[in-house]
Design a protein around this motif. Structure first.
Motif, PDB file in Angstrom:
ATOM      1  N   LEU A  57      24.901  55.046  58.647  1.00 31.25           N
ATOM      2  CA  LEU A  57      24.056  53.851  58.718  1.00 31.25           C
ATOM      3  C   LEU A  57      24.105  53.218  60.107  1.00 31.25           C
ATOM      4  O   LEU A  57      23.096  52.695  60.596  1.00 31.25           O
ATOM      5  N   TRP A  58      25.252  53.273  60.732  1.00 32.32           N
ATOM      6  CA  TRP A  58      25.402  52.728  62.073  1.00 32.32           C
ATOM      7  C   TRP A  58      24.542  53.502  63.072  1.00 32.32           C
ATOM      8  O   TRP A  58      23.923  52.926  63.963  1.00 32.32           O
ATOM      9  N   MET A  59      24.477  54.830  62.923  1.00 37.89           N
ATOM     10  CA  MET A  59      23.622  55.630  63.806  1.00 37.89           C
ATOM     11  C   MET A  59      22.157  55.274  63.610  1.00 37.89           C
ATOM     12  O   MET A  59      21.401  55.174  64.580  1.00 37.89           O
ATOM     13  N   ASN A  87      18.957  60.993  67.316  1.00 37.81           N
ATOM     14  CA  ASN A  87      19.810  59.963  66.724  1.00 37.81           C
ATOM     15  C   ASN A  87      19.324  59.606  65.324  1.00 37.81           C
ATOM     16  O   ASN A  87      20.111  59.526  64.380  1.00 37.81           O
ATOM     17  N   PHE A  88      18.038  59.392  65.187  1.00 37.55           N
ATOM     18  CA  PHE A  88      17.478  59.038  63.881  1.00 37.55           C
ATOM     19  C   PHE A  88      17.620  60.200  62.899  1.00 37.55           C
ATOM     20  O   PHE A  88      17.967  60.000  61.737  1.00 37.55           O
ATOM     21  N   THR A  89      17.398  61.427  63.367  1.00 36.56           N
ATOM     22  CA  THR A  89      17.542  62.604  62.508  1.00 36.56           C
ATOM     23  C   THR A  89      18.980  62.779  62.047  1.00 36.56           C
ATOM     24  O   THR A  89      19.234  63.054  60.866  1.00 36.56           O
ATOM     25  N   LEU A  90      19.931  62.617  62.963  1.00 34.44           N
ATOM     26  CA  LEU A  90      21.336  62.702  62.571  1.00 34.44           C
ATOM     27  C   LEU A  90      21.704  61.611  61.571  1.00 34.44           C
ATOM     28  O   LEU A  90      22.432  61.864  60.605  1.00 34.44           O
ATOM     29  N   GLY A  91      21.218  60.412  61.809  1.00 35.59           N
ATOM     30  CA  GLY A  91      21.514  59.309  60.897  1.00 35.59           C
ATOM     31  C   GLY A  91      20.975  59.548  59.497  1.00 35.59           C
ATOM     32  O   GLY A  91      21.688  59.379  58.505  1.00 35.59           O
ATOM     33  N   ILE A  92      19.718  59.958  59.403  1.00 34.04           N
ATOM     34  CA  ILE A  92      19.114  60.219  58.091  1.00 34.04           C
ATOM     35  C   ILE A  92      19.818  61.377  57.394  1.00 34.04           C
ATOM     36  O   ILE A  92      20.105  61.325  56.186  1.00 34.04           O
ATOM     37  N   THR A  93      20.121  62.430  58.142  1.00 29.71           N
ATOM     38  CA  THR A  93      20.808  63.591  57.553  1.00 29.71           C
ATOM     39  C   THR A  93      22.159  63.193  56.984  1.00 29.71           C
ATOM     40  O   THR A  93      22.501  63.549  55.843  1.00 29.71           O
ATOM     41  N   PHE A  94      22.924  62.433  57.733  1.00 28.01           N
ATOM     42  CA  PHE A  94      24.249  62.074  57.261  1.00 28.01           C
ATOM     43  C   PHE A  94      24.226  60.978  56.207  1.00 28.01           C
ATOM     44  O   PHE A  94      25.150  60.877  55.406  1.00 28.01           O
ATOM     45  N   ALA A 113      33.559  55.924  54.973  1.00 26.37           N
ATOM     46  CA  ALA A 113      33.454  55.954  56.439  1.00 26.37           C
ATOM     47  C   ALA A 113      32.259  56.792  56.886  1.00 26.37           C
ATOM     48  O   ALA A 113      31.540  56.396  57.814  1.00 26.37           O
ATOM     49  N   ASN A 114      32.020  57.927  56.241  1.00 25.78           N
ATOM     50  CA  ASN A 114      30.848  58.740  56.588  1.00 25.78           C
ATOM     51  C   ASN A 114      29.562  57.971  56.364  1.00 25.78           C
ATOM     52  O   ASN A 114      28.643  58.016  57.186  1.00 25.78           O
ATOM     53  N   SER A 154      30.334  49.999  71.495  1.00 20.98           N
ATOM     54  CA  SER A 154      30.326  50.144  70.033  1.00 20.98           C
ATOM     55  C   SER A 154      29.265  51.131  69.551  1.00 20.98           C
ATOM     56  O   SER A 154      29.401  51.685  68.466  1.00 20.98           O
ATOM     57  N   LYS A 155      28.258  51.390  70.352  1.00 24.15           N
ATOM     58  CA  LYS A 155      27.231  52.339  69.939  1.00 24.15           C
ATOM     59  C   LYS A 155      27.741  53.779  69.945  1.00 24.15           C
ATOM     60  O   LYS A 155      27.142  54.655  69.338  1.00 24.15           O
ATOM     61  N   PHE A 156      28.883  54.032  70.591  1.00 25.06           N
ATOM     62  CA  PHE A 156      29.449  55.376  70.635  1.00 25.06           C
ATOM     63  C   PHE A 156      30.407  55.666  69.487  1.00 25.06           C
ATOM     64  O   PHE A 156      30.831  56.806  69.322  1.00 25.06           O
ATOM     65  N   VAL A 157      30.774  54.664  68.716  1.00 27.97           N
ATOM     66  CA  VAL A 157      31.767  54.832  67.648  1.00 27.97           C
ATOM     67  C   VAL A 157      31.355  55.876  66.611  1.00 27.97           C
ATOM     68  O   VAL A 157      32.169  56.741  66.261  1.00 27.97           O
ATOM     69  N   PRO A 158      30.120  55.870  66.086  1.00 27.14           N
ATOM     70  CA  PRO A 158      29.787  56.888  65.081  1.00 27.14           C
ATOM     71  C   PRO A 158      29.883  58.316  65.608  1.00 27.14           C
ATOM     72  O   PRO A 158      30.354  59.210  64.894  1.00 27.14           O
ATOM     73  N   TYR A 159      29.480  58.541  66.851  1.00 26.15           N
ATOM     74  CA  TYR A 159      29.526  59.884  67.415  1.00 26.15           C
ATOM     75  C   TYR A 159      30.963  60.342  67.618  1.00 26.15           C
ATOM     76  O   TYR A 159      31.312  61.494  67.331  1.00 26.15           O
ATOM     77  N   LEU A 160      31.801  59.432  68.100  1.00 24.47           N
ATOM     78  CA  LEU A 160      33.211  59.772  68.277  1.00 24.47           C
ATOM     79  C   LEU A 160      33.892  60.013  66.936  1.00 24.47           C
ATOM     80  O   LEU A 160      34.764  60.879  66.825  1.00 24.47           O
TER      81      LEU A 160
END
Length: 118
Positions: free
Chosen positions: A107-109, A57-64, A101-102, A8-14
């Motif tokens: 938030l999931w990341m 991961n944290f940078t991508l999460g905050i950016t998105f 969804a975005n 489930s941790k791969f879902v946001p990236y996919l």
């Protein structure tokens, strides 16, 4: 149940890779060769699948999260200014699903990066 939580941790990236692939194919049909720089947006998400990095991961999460918050505000302002709802109803539904969804994937990341850091 453990396999679901393991993957489930791969879902946001996919999800974001699928959005980038769709965006690329859509632009490639109309623009042609100029669509290939869009594929560069997928590099950080592929990197996270191959070799996870907490800071990326944290940078991508905050950016998105920031971009998704902006999309939510733009979406809500578009909803409140629409006069004829019958013509744009399909775009409102699909746009709303995309925006939500975005935000959820971003938030999931962030949640994944926080779970890994502690």
């Amino acid at each position: 149940m453990q396999t679901i939580s393991k993957y489930s941790k791969f879902v946001p990236y996919l999800y974001f890779l699928a959005v980038i692939a769709y965006w690329f194919t859509d632009v490639n049909r109309s623009e042609g060769l100029t669509a290939y720089p869009i594929l560069l947006f997928g590099i950080p998400f592929l990197w996270q699948l191959i070799k996870p990095n907490k800071k990326l991961n944290f940078t991508l999460g905050i950016t998105f999260v920031c971009l998704s918050s902006y999309l939510i505000l733009a979406y809500l302002s578009d909803i409140f200014n629409i006069v004829s709802l019958s013509l744009a109803k399909q775009f409102i539904v699909y746009g709303g699903i995309f925006v939500i969804a975005n935000f959820v994937m971003a938030l999931w990341m962030i949640r994944n990066s926080l779970n890994r850091s502690f």
